[in-house]
Design a protein around this motif. Structure first.
Motif, short mmCIF file in Angstrom:
data_model
loop_
_atom_site.label_atom_id
_atom_site.label_comp_id
_atom_site.label_asym_id
_atom_site.label_seq_id
_atom_site.Cartn_x
_atom_site.Cartn_y
_atom_site.Cartn_z
N ILE A 24 0.86 -1.18 0.00
CA ILE A 24 0.00 0.00 0.00
C ILE A 24 0.89 1.23 0.00
N GLU A 25 0.57 2.17 -0.84
CA GLU A 25 1.32 3.42 -0.90
C GLU A 25 0.43 4.55 -0.38
N TYR A 26 1.06 5.63 -0.02
CA TYR A 26 0.38 6.78 0.57
C TYR A 26 -0.82 7.20 -0.27
N GLU A 27 -0.66 7.26 -1.58
CA GLU A 27 -1.73 7.72 -2.47
C GLU A 27 -2.93 6.78 -2.49
N ASP A 28 -2.74 5.52 -2.05
CA ASP A 28 -3.82 4.54 -2.01
C ASP A 28 -4.75 4.77 -0.82
N LEU A 29 -4.26 5.49 0.17
CA LEU A 29 -5.05 5.71 1.38
C LEU A 29 -6.19 6.68 1.12
N ASN A 30 -7.25 6.51 1.89
CA ASN A 30 -8.38 7.44 1.88
C ASN A 30 -7.86 8.85 2.16
N ILE A 31 -8.46 9.85 1.56
CA ILE A 31 -8.02 11.24 1.74
C ILE A 31 -8.00 11.64 3.21
N LEU A 32 -9.00 11.23 3.97
CA LEU A 32 -9.05 11.58 5.39
C LEU A 32 -7.85 10.97 6.14
N VAL A 33 -7.47 9.76 5.78
CA VAL A 33 -6.32 9.11 6.41
C VAL A 33 -5.04 9.85 6.03
N GLN A 34 -4.94 10.30 4.79
CA GLN A 34 -3.77 11.08 4.38
C GLN A 34 -3.68 12.37 5.19
N VAL A 35 -4.82 13.02 5.39
CA VAL A 35 -4.86 14.25 6.20
C VAL A 35 -4.44 13.93 7.64
N CYS A 36 -4.88 12.79 8.15
CA CYS A 36 -4.50 12.39 9.51
C CYS A 36 -3.00 12.25 9.65
N PHE A 37 -2.35 11.65 8.65
CA PHE A 37 -0.89 11.54 8.70
C PHE A 37 -0.24 12.92 8.68
N ASN A 38 -0.80 13.83 7.89
CA ASN A 38 -0.26 15.20 7.86
C ASN A 38 -0.43 15.88 9.21
N LEU A 68 -7.49 24.43 11.50
CA LEU A 68 -6.64 24.84 10.39
C LEU A 68 -6.87 23.97 9.16
N TYR A 69 -7.02 22.67 9.38
CA TYR A 69 -7.27 21.74 8.28
C TYR A 69 -8.75 21.70 7.87
N GLU A 70 -9.56 22.49 8.57
CA GLU A 70 -11.00 22.59 8.31
C GLU A 70 -11.69 21.23 8.37
N ILE A 71 -11.34 20.47 9.42
CA ILE A 71 -11.96 19.17 9.63
C ILE A 71 -13.37 19.39 10.18
N ASP A 72 -14.32 18.80 9.50
CA ASP A 72 -15.74 18.91 9.89
C ASP A 72 -15.94 18.34 11.29
N ARG A 73 -16.83 18.95 12.04
CA ARG A 73 -17.08 18.52 13.41
C ARG A 73 -17.50 17.05 13.48
N ASN A 74 -18.21 16.58 12.48
CA ASN A 74 -18.66 15.19 12.47
C ASN A 74 -17.51 14.21 12.23
N GLU A 75 -16.39 14.67 11.69
CA GLU A 75 -15.25 13.80 11.40
C GLU A 75 -14.16 13.86 12.46
N ARG A 76 -14.29 14.73 13.41
CA ARG A 76 -13.23 14.94 14.39
C ARG A 76 -12.97 13.70 15.25
N LEU A 77 -13.99 12.98 15.63
CA LEU A 77 -13.80 11.77 16.42
C LEU A 77 -13.06 10.72 15.60
N THR A 78 -13.43 10.61 14.33
CA THR A 78 -12.75 9.66 13.44
C THR A 78 -11.28 10.04 13.30
N VAL A 79 -11.01 11.30 13.10
CA VAL A 79 -9.62 11.77 12.98
C VAL A 79 -8.86 11.47 14.27
N TYR A 80 -9.45 11.73 15.40
CA TYR A 80 -8.81 11.45 16.68
C TYR A 80 -8.48 9.97 16.81
N LYS A 81 -9.42 9.11 16.46
CA LYS A 81 -9.18 7.66 16.55
C LYS A 81 -8.06 7.22 15.62
N ILE A 82 -8.02 7.77 14.40
CA ILE A 82 -6.95 7.42 13.45
C ILE A 82 -5.60 7.89 14.00
#
Length: 101
Positions: A24-38, A68-82
């Motif tokens: 798996i390469e970085y570009e294969d990851l879901n966009i949200l997961v890529q943002v999480c790595f950033n 700053l990354y304009e993460i939607d409030r509904n996605e914040r828990l998912t981002v935190y878990k990732i």
């Protein structure tokens, strides 16, 4: 090993690529997961200085970074878990490296 190297290896061996073995390469990851790595890379590391052990990321500035990354409030828990999954894996890798020293 990159995808390209894997496919070249399969080609030279005359084997069929196995979907489960394709790297798996970085570009294969879901966009949200890529943002999480950033986001993960922007957070400060916490170290136990006496023992040299990695404690984890300092999440004190997480909310301003999410803004700053304009993460939607509904996605914040998912981002935190990732982010927690990424950090748990990194801690395990660093712990294993310290055992070898």
């Amino acid at each position: 090993m990159t995808k390209e190297q894997y496919f070249e290896m399969c080609s030279s061996l005359g084997t069929t690529p196995n979907d489960e073995e394709i790297p798996i390469e970085y570009e294969d990851l879901n966009i949200l997961v890529q943002v999480c790595f950033n986001i993960y890379e922007t957070l400060r590391d916490e170290w136990e200085y006496m023992g040299g052990n990695y404690i984890g990321k300092n999440l004190q500035n997480l909310f301003p970074v999410l803004d700053l990354y304009e993460i939607d409030r509904n996605e914040r828990l998912t981002v935190y878990k990732i982010l927690c999954i990424i950090d748990t894996e990194r801690r395990a890798i660093l712990r294993e490296k310290n055992k070898d020293k």
